[in-house]
Each structure stands twice: as structure tokens, then as C-alpha cells.
Design an enzyme around this catalytic site. Structure first.
Site, PDB file in Angstrom:
ATOM      1  CG  ASP A  97      16.735  -3.656   5.970  1.00 59.30           C
ATOM      2  OD1 ASP A  97      16.188  -2.993   6.872  1.00 59.30           O
ATOM      3  OD2 ASP A  97      17.071  -4.842   6.099  1.00 59.30           O
TER       4      ASP A  97
ATOM      5  CB  THR B 124      14.218 -11.288   3.293  1.00 58.31           C
ATOM      6  OG1 THR B 124      13.452 -12.476   3.241  1.00 58.31           O
ATOM      7  CG2 THR B 124      14.959 -11.210   4.612  1.00 58.31           C
TER       8      THR B 124
ATOM      9  CD  GLU C  60      -2.849  -1.175   0.079  1.00 57.18           C
ATOM     10  OE1 GLU C  60      -3.202  -0.102  -0.459  1.00 57.18           O
ATOM     11  OE2 GLU C  60      -3.177  -2.301  -0.338  1.00 57.18           O
TER      12      GLU C  60
HETATM   13  O1  RIB Z   1      15.571  -6.710   7.292  1.00 61.72           O
HETATM   14  C1  RIB Z   1      16.143  -7.904   6.881  1.00 61.72           C
HETATM   15  C2  RIB Z   1      17.278  -8.261   7.759  1.00 61.72           C
HETATM   16  O2  RIB Z   1      16.808  -8.495   9.053  1.00 61.72           O
HETATM   17  C3  RIB Z   1      18.009  -9.528   7.388  1.00 61.72           C
HETATM   18  O3  RIB Z   1      19.078  -9.291   6.510  1.00 61.72           O
HETATM   19  C4  RIB Z   1      18.446 -10.098   8.729  1.00 61.72           C
HETATM   20  O4  RIB Z   1      19.837 -10.109   8.880  1.00 61.72           O
HETATM   21  C5  RIB Z   1      17.769  -9.221   9.768  1.00 61.72           C
HETATM   22  O5  RIB Z   1      18.627  -8.307  10.322  1.00 61.72           O
HETATM   23 NA    NA Z   2      14.684  -9.633  -2.007  1.00 61.48          NA
END
Ligand code: RIB
Ligand code: NA
Length: 308
Positions: free
Chosen positions: A254, A250, A226
Site C-alpha cells: 500500500d 504489512t 526484487e
Molecule cells: O495491506 C495491508 C492491509 O491489508 C492491512 O492494513 C489490513 O487492513 C488489510 O486490509
Molecule cells: Na510497516
């Protein structure tokens, strides 16, 4: 130094198992693939900013072991300044066993290890570099004393601070809020920080208002597919993003934070809503490939409109 983005945060070795579904408590299931990758939220964010073209440095700690050595080499290969990455023999390099299912959903355990040996002293040693940066970025995977010292130090030199409270932390030190120019969390982290339910845009608005009242300069709550909600004292704006088919989410958060740091440092005149929109686009590209850093696109593979 010429370093514009300083990330004070974590390094973890990701131990990633791909499974058709996530296991239940007490259950053993077969996975169909395993990968060792470079992760940790701090390092991920730093690498994302670097891939977009930022001049970056990491302030961090790894263990005196093979994971730590490999990690230092990873930073060198990516041209991240590691003057202030320490090696300790008091704990092992952080690790993150991760399970990723067929829909791209994940479960993560972090054993922070050396990351929890980060001290106020380590931040003091990096003071000059912090003082000359455009932006300092922190997360929730190292000691709170070190994080707080980093934010306070940056503020002292009028360097912008971007705080990403991930993973979520209950009863966060009030000084963290007060020293965050930009406070960035996802829905579940916003919920833990505020004690409120944060399941949709409207609930996110209420939570963001509460976070602002704790002293943050501005609040970004990411909302997965969203998009994100940007809130300042002038109100909230919802930034939407294109939906994509996820392979592995994952580290998408970040990628978002790292991209955002890049835009704040290199495109300070862009409206923040535009920075957020572009950072969402970078993050959505990252979910279409496996792993965290291994899925982060570099500048030459991205649409040029992201750099206009
Ligand atoms: O946000 C993903 C990350 O969270 C992964 O790379 C893992 O290491 C944790 O820190
Ligand atoms: Na990825």
C-alpha cells in the site's frame, strides 16, 4: 476541488498480534505484543500519498461504531478530505486481525463489513470530485460494482486510473482491466488473475503480457525485495531496489501504491520507471517500522532526492 488523489476503497481497523512465528491450523500460540492500528488497503494508500504531500480524498464507508468514529478522526488528523466517507448502520467497520512474526512476515484475515456496503450510488455522489482529480486509485476490498463505477467515471473525465487488485480476485470483471490505465499487483495476485505461476521476473513478464492483452494500459508487478516489473506494449523493464531488514512488511504494498499515485499526480513528467523506483524506496522505509499507516514516513523525514 483541489483534491488531486482520490482513493475509492477500504478502511479497516487492524488488530495486530506480534508472535515469534505464525500459528498452524488448530494451534494456540503466545504473542508478545498487540496493537490496534488504522489500516485497510485503500486508506493506507491514501495516507501514504498524503504524507508525501498530496492533497487527497477518500471515498469509503465505515460502520456506525467506535472503530468507525475513530477512523473518521484519523482521516481528519491526517488532513484527508472525507466529504465522501459514509457511515452505515447496516454493517460494522471493517476489521483485519493480523499476525506478524519475528521475520516481519504476516497473515491477514479481513472482515470487510461496511466496505461491502459501497454502492454505485456512492460513486455517483463523488462524481464531481473524481472528475476534477489527477488520479483515482482502487483496490479489491470494496464491492466490485463500486470499484468498476469509480474506474469508469474517472475514465469518462480522462482522469488517470490506478487499479491495485489486492487482495487477489479470481475471474475479475473484464471491465476492470479495460478501465485501468495502470494495473498493479504483486506476484501472488498476478498469479491468481492470470492462472499462471508468477515466482520470478521471467514468469512475471509472461503474466504481465497476459494482463496487458486483457486491456490494461500498463502493468506493474511488484516483486518484494526484487523491486518491480513495469510492462507496456513496448516491453518490460525490471526496476531493482535496495534490500533492507524488515520489521513488519504489512502494508508495504500500500505504501508503494500510495507513493506511486503521488508521483503520477505531482510529477507527471517523471519516467514511470523512476516513479516506481522512488515508490519502492518509500515502501522499503515502511517495512522498517511496525504497523501500516503508523510506519509510513512523512515527507520531511525522507531523502530530498525523492522530491527532485
Ligand atoms: O495491506 C495491508 C492491509 O491489508 C492491512 O492494513 C489490513 O487492513 C488489510 O486490509
Ligand atoms: Na510497516
Amino acid at each position: 476541488s483541489n483534491v488531486k488523489v482520490v482513493v475509492v476503497g477500504s478502511c479497516m481497523t487492524d488488530l495486530v498480534s506480534y508472535t515469534s512465528r505464525l500459528p498452524n491450523p488448530g494451534e494456540t500460540i503466545h504473542g508478545h505484543k498487540f496493537n490496534i492500528g488504522f489500516g485497510g488497503k485503500g486508506a493506507n494508500q491514501c495516507i501514504m500519498a498524503t504524507r508525501l504531500g498530496a492533497s487527497t480524498a477518500m471515498v469509503a464507508k465505515v460502520g456506525k461504531d467506535s472503530f468507525g468514529e475513530n477512523y473518521l478522526e484519523n482521516f481528519r488528523n491526517n488532513k484527508v478530505d472525507i466529504t465522501h466517507v459514509g457511515v452505515t448502520d447496516e454493517a460494522s467497520t471493517g476489521v483485519a486481525p493480523i499476525a506478524v512474526d519475528d521475520s516481519g512476515e504476516n497473515c491477514i484475515i479481513i472482515v470487510a463489513g461496511a466496505n461491502l456496503k459501497m454502492s454505485v450510488e456512492d460513486i455517483k455522489n463523488a462524481e464531481k470530485m473524481i472528475s476534477e482529480a489527477s488520479i483515482v486509485v482502487c483496490q479489491g476490498e470494496i464491492t466490485m460494482e463500486a470499484t468498476k463505477a469509480a474506474l469508469v467515471t474517472a475514465r469518462r473525465y480522462k482522469v488517470k486510473t490506478l487499479m491495485n487488485v489486492a487482495p487477489a480476485i479470481e475471474n475479475l470483471d473484464p471491465e476492470i482491466y479495460k478501465n485501468s490505465d495502470i494495473f498493479c499487483v504483486n506476484e501472488s495476485e498476478a498469479s491468481v488473475c492470470t492462472g499462471l505461476s508468477v515466482k520470478d521476473v521471467n514468469e512475471a513478464k509472461v503474466a504481465a503480457t497476459k494482463l496487458l492483452s486483457l486491456g490494461c494500459g500498463s502493468v506493474i508487478i511488484t516483486l518484494g525485495e526484487e523491486g518491480a516489473l513495469y510492462t507496456t506494449k513496448d516491453g518490460s523493464q525490471h526496476i531493482t531496489t535496495e534490500k533492507v531488514r524488515a520489521v513488519d512488511t504489512t502494508g508495504a504494498g500500500d505504501a508503494f501504491v500510495g507513493a506511486l499515485a503521488y508521483y503520477f499526480a505531482y510529477y507527471p513528467a517523471l519516467p514511470v520507471t523512476e516513479m516506481i523506483s522512488r515508490a519502492c524506496r518509500v515502501a522499503s522505509i515502511s517495512v522498517q517500522a511496525q504497523g501500516t499507516q503508523s510506519s509510513y514516513p512523512s515527507r520531511d523525514l525522507l531523502p530530498q532526492v525523492l522530491f527532485a
